[in-house]
Design an enzyme around this catalytic site. Sequence first.
Site, PDB file in Angstrom:
ATOM      1  N   TYR A 180       0.771  -1.403  -0.572  1.00  0.00           N
ATOM      2  CA  TYR A 180       0.045   0.170   0.536  1.00  0.00           C
ATOM      3  C   TYR A 180       1.324   1.546   0.457  1.00  0.00           C
ATOM      4  O   TYR A 180       0.780   1.701  -0.557  1.00  0.00           O
ATOM      5  CB  TYR A 180      -0.890   0.098   1.590  1.00  0.00           C
ATOM      6  CG  TYR A 180      -1.606   1.465   1.504  1.00  0.00           C
ATOM      7  CD1 TYR A 180      -3.531   1.499   0.610  1.00  0.00           C
ATOM      8  CD2 TYR A 180      -1.248   2.362   2.342  1.00  0.00           C
ATOM      9  CE1 TYR A 180      -3.989   2.808   0.340  1.00  0.00           C
ATOM     10  CE2 TYR A 180      -2.520   3.406   2.481  1.00  0.00           C
ATOM     11  CZ  TYR A 180      -3.620   2.923   1.400  1.00  0.00           C
ATOM     12  OH  TYR A 180      -4.497   4.357   1.519  1.00  0.00           O
ATOM     13  N   LYS A 184       1.346   3.845  -3.174  1.00  0.00           N
ATOM     14  CA  LYS A 184       1.359   5.605  -3.137  1.00  0.00           C
ATOM     15  C   LYS A 184       2.996   6.251  -2.779  1.00  0.00           C
ATOM     16  O   LYS A 184       2.578   7.414  -3.828  1.00  0.00           O
ATOM     17  CB  LYS A 184       0.488   5.529  -1.511  1.00  0.00           C
ATOM     18  CG  LYS A 184      -0.426   4.956  -1.544  1.00  0.00           C
ATOM     19  CD  LYS A 184      -1.647   5.585  -1.984  1.00  0.00           C
ATOM     20  CE  LYS A 184      -3.358   5.435  -1.649  1.00  0.00           C
ATOM     21  NZ  LYS A 184      -3.952   5.753  -2.543  1.00  0.00           N
TER      22      LYS A 184
HETATM   23  N1  NAP Z   1      -9.202   5.344   4.011  1.00  0.00           N
HETATM   24  C1  NAP Z   1      -8.223   5.991   4.260  1.00  0.00           C
HETATM   25  O1  NAP Z   1      -8.176   5.606   5.860  1.00  0.00           O
HETATM   26  C2  NAP Z   1      -6.876   6.384   3.846  1.00  0.00           C
HETATM   27  C3  NAP Z   1      -5.949   6.971   4.491  1.00  0.00           C
HETATM   28  C4  NAP Z   1      -5.182   8.028   3.886  1.00  0.00           C
HETATM   29  C5  NAP Z   1      -5.414   7.612   2.222  1.00  0.00           C
HETATM   30  N2  NAP Z   1      -6.466   7.352   1.702  1.00  0.00           N
HETATM   31  C6  NAP Z   1      -6.341   7.475   0.045  1.00  0.00           C
HETATM   32  O2  NAP Z   1      -7.341   8.329   0.048  1.00  0.00           O
HETATM   33  C7  NAP Z   1      -7.813   7.882  -0.967  1.00  0.00           C
HETATM   34  C8  NAP Z   1      -8.958   7.927  -1.186  1.00  0.00           C
HETATM   35  O3  NAP Z   1      -9.716   7.919  -0.282  1.00  0.00           O
HETATM   36  P1  NAP Z   1     -11.372   7.603   0.116  1.00  0.00           P
HETATM   37  O4  NAP Z   1     -12.123   6.361   1.410  1.00  0.00           O
HETATM   38  O5  NAP Z   1     -12.040   8.744  -0.234  1.00  0.00           O
HETATM   39  O6  NAP Z   1     -11.966   6.245  -1.075  1.00  0.00           O
HETATM   40  P2  NAP Z   1     -13.202   5.995  -0.997  1.00  0.00           P
HETATM   41  O7  NAP Z   1     -14.461   5.698  -0.747  1.00  0.00           O
HETATM   42  O8  NAP Z   1     -12.996   4.265  -1.467  1.00  0.00           O
HETATM   43  O9  NAP Z   1     -13.707   5.615  -2.493  1.00  0.00           O
HETATM   44  C9  NAP Z   1     -12.375   5.564  -4.098  1.00  0.00           C
HETATM   45  C10 NAP Z   1     -12.910   6.316  -5.486  1.00  0.00           C
HETATM   46  O10 NAP Z   1     -12.242   5.642  -6.155  1.00  0.00           O
HETATM   47  C11 NAP Z   1     -12.817   5.140  -7.277  1.00  0.00           C
HETATM   48  N3  NAP Z   1     -12.804   3.443  -7.877  1.00  0.00           N
HETATM   49  C12 NAP Z   1     -12.602   2.194  -7.306  1.00  0.00           C
HETATM   50  N4  NAP Z   1     -12.562   1.986  -7.755  1.00  0.00           N
HETATM   51  C13 NAP Z   1     -12.472   2.157  -8.881  1.00  0.00           C
HETATM   52  C14 NAP Z   1     -12.091   1.396 -10.228  1.00  0.00           C
HETATM   53  N5  NAP Z   1     -11.500   0.039 -10.060  1.00  0.00           N
HETATM   54  N6  NAP Z   1     -11.733   1.869 -11.527  1.00  0.00           N
HETATM   55  C15 NAP Z   1     -12.427   3.216 -11.384  1.00  0.00           C
HETATM   56  N7  NAP Z   1     -12.912   4.182 -10.357  1.00  0.00           N
HETATM   57  C16 NAP Z   1     -12.880   3.145  -9.116  1.00  0.00           C
HETATM   58  C17 NAP Z   1     -14.999   4.977  -6.518  1.00  0.00           C
HETATM   59  O11 NAP Z   1     -15.479   4.868  -7.902  1.00  0.00           O
HETATM   60  P3  NAP Z   1     -16.965   4.331  -7.588  1.00  0.00           P
HETATM   61  O12 NAP Z   1     -17.955   4.978  -6.731  1.00  0.00           O
HETATM   62  O13 NAP Z   1     -17.149   3.925  -9.314  1.00  0.00           O
HETATM   63  O14 NAP Z   1     -16.264   2.629  -6.982  1.00  0.00           O
HETATM   64  C18 NAP Z   1     -14.748   6.026  -5.202  1.00  0.00           C
HETATM   65  O15 NAP Z   1     -14.905   7.498  -6.442  1.00  0.00           O
HETATM   66  C19 NAP Z   1      -7.026   6.582  -1.368  1.00  0.00           C
HETATM   67  O16 NAP Z   1      -6.572   7.303  -2.808  1.00  0.00           O
HETATM   68  C20 NAP Z   1      -7.571   6.050  -0.576  1.00  0.00           C
HETATM   69  O17 NAP Z   1      -5.573   4.685  -0.577  1.00  0.00           O
HETATM   70  C21 NAP Z   1      -7.441   6.512   2.982  1.00  0.00           C
END
Ligand code: NAP
Length: 279
Positions: A180, A184
């Site tokens: 992961y 990143k």
């Molecule tokens: N969650 C945490 O604690 C955390 C911490 C640090 C950083 N981050 C990073 O922050 C970012 C955003 O996180 P989040 O929790 O806001 O994201 P999320 O709610 O999981 O949303 C992910 C987005 O990416 C799209 N997506 C996922 N798989 C896809 C695919 N195969 N093809 C096209 N689009 C796709 C989704 O579209 P659909 O709606 O169409 O699926 C959605 O718009 C990520 O990169 C994550 O790694 C997360």
Amino acid sequence: MSLGTGLGVGAAVLLLSALLLPHLHPEGPEEEQSGPSMVDAGALPKFREDFRMQNKSVFILGASGETGQVLLREILKENLFSKVTLIGRRKLEFAEEAYKHVRQEVVDFEKLDEYSSAFQGHDVGFCCLGTTRGKAGADGFVRVDRDYVLKSAELAKAGGCKHFNLLSSKGADKSSSFLYLQIKGEVEAKVEELNFDRYTIFRPAVLLCNRKESRPGEWLIRKFFSSLPTSWAKDHSVPVTTVVRAMVNNLIMPSDKKRELLDNQAIHNLGEAEDLNKP
Ligand SMILES: NC(=O)c1ccc[n+]([C@@H]2O[C@H](COP(=O)([O-])OP(=O)(O)OC[C@H]3O[C@@H](n4cnc5c(N)ncnc54)[C@H](OP(=O)(O)O)[C@@H]3O)[C@@H](O)[C@H]2O)c1
Ligand SMILES: *[C@@H]1O[C@H](CO)[C@@H](O)[C@H](O)[C@H]1NC(C)=O
């Protein structure tokens, strides 16, 4: 605390250590942070007004996600752009009036080159795309979080994008042994090579939000953080709303830095410079 509660907490901590391990991984020592050093919250309204006057155009990748949704809502609420385009794999439905003029480009991320027109003519881009190994498998995760992101950034650059904003993660490090964090770190570096006029990387810790989709691990993590002293919680987590405030505040603040790296602390500082629900 009763013995039962103590044991419960102990078990939760063990489980959490496993879940959080990648997020708790220390940051690479060579990383310098370079967000805005001082935030003068009083100057933000003027910056916002000046920004609006430029009639810029923006695209958002991942606008259906937890962070992307809040980002889109804020951008519309503050009327920051004269044109807002969502680029995604499916068309989203919005009921509210505020979303009426939002454009949507539905693309096939596996054949993104065929959709280069979707990336044409945006001044600013936000990438909030991402999946997890749990949802997509290791290969699927790399495909989305590295390949889709990088290809989108390339097309955006070719299409004239000046300011690219990437939502990355705390601990991102291309030499990490955690897939992961390694991915990143790798995507951060590859996007940097594209040489945007302005490139902003956000590295939040665990995102706190009210996810609709059930992720029991994250639910437990949220419970866990809300039971901790705030200083510790602040080091290891951040509300999505704070991340979005930091993104928007940074966006409107003029900068002569080519590359900005906002770590979790900088996100808290900038994101809390002004309350999300200001009158
Ligand atoms: N969650 C945490 O604690 C955390 C911490 C640090 C950083 N981050 C990073 O922050 C970012 C955003 O996180 P989040 O929790 O806001 O994201 P999320 O709610 O999981 O949303 C992910 C987005 O990416 C799209 N997506 C996922 N798989 C896809 C695919 N195969 N093809 C096209 N689009 C796709 C989704 O579209 P659909 O709606 O169409 O699926 C959605 O718009 C990520 O990169 C994550 O790694 C997360
Ligand atoms: C932005 O649009 C407004 C209203 O349509 C216009 O008055 C202004 O001159 C435009 N600004 C720029 C920089 O194009």
